[in-house]
Design a protein around this motif. Structure first.
Motif: not given
Length: 75
Positions: A4-33
Motif C-alpha cells: 500500500v505504501f509503495r503504491n502511494r509513494l511512486p513519486d518520492i524523489p529519494e527512492r533507493g540508493v541512487n535517488g536524485s530528488g531530495i538529496s539534490n534539494i538545498a536546505p532552506i538555509s542555503k537556498t538562493e531565493n
C-alpha cells in the motif's frame, strides 16, 4: 501494508540508493531565493509525514526503498 505504501509513494524523489530528488534539494538555509526555500519546506513537510506514518505502522523506511532518509537535512 508495504505494498500500500509503495503504491502511494511512486513519486518520492529519494527512492533507493541512487535517488536524485531530495538529496539534490538545498536546505532552506542555503537556498538562493524564496521559491527554493518554499520547495525545501514542502519536501520537509511531506518527508516528515512519511517518516511519521512509517513509525505509526511500525514499517521500516528500508521496506519502502528509502535509505538514509532524513527530512531534517532540508532545514
Amino acid at each position: 501494508m508495504v505494498k500500500v505504501f509503495r503504491n502511494r509513494l511512486p513519486d518520492i524523489p529519494e527512492r533507493g540508493v541512487n535517488g536524485s530528488g531530495i538529496s539534490n534539494i538545498a536546505p532552506i538555509s542555503k537556498t538562493e531565493n524564496e521559491f527554493q526555500a518554499g520547495r525545501s519546506l514542502a519536501y520537509h513537510e511531506v518527508a516528515s509525514l512519511i517518516v511519521e506514518c512509517s513509525n505509526v505502522f511500525n514499517l521500516p523506511l528500508e521496506a519502502l526503498d528509502l535509505f538514509d532518509f532524513n527530512p531534517d537535512n532540508l532545514l
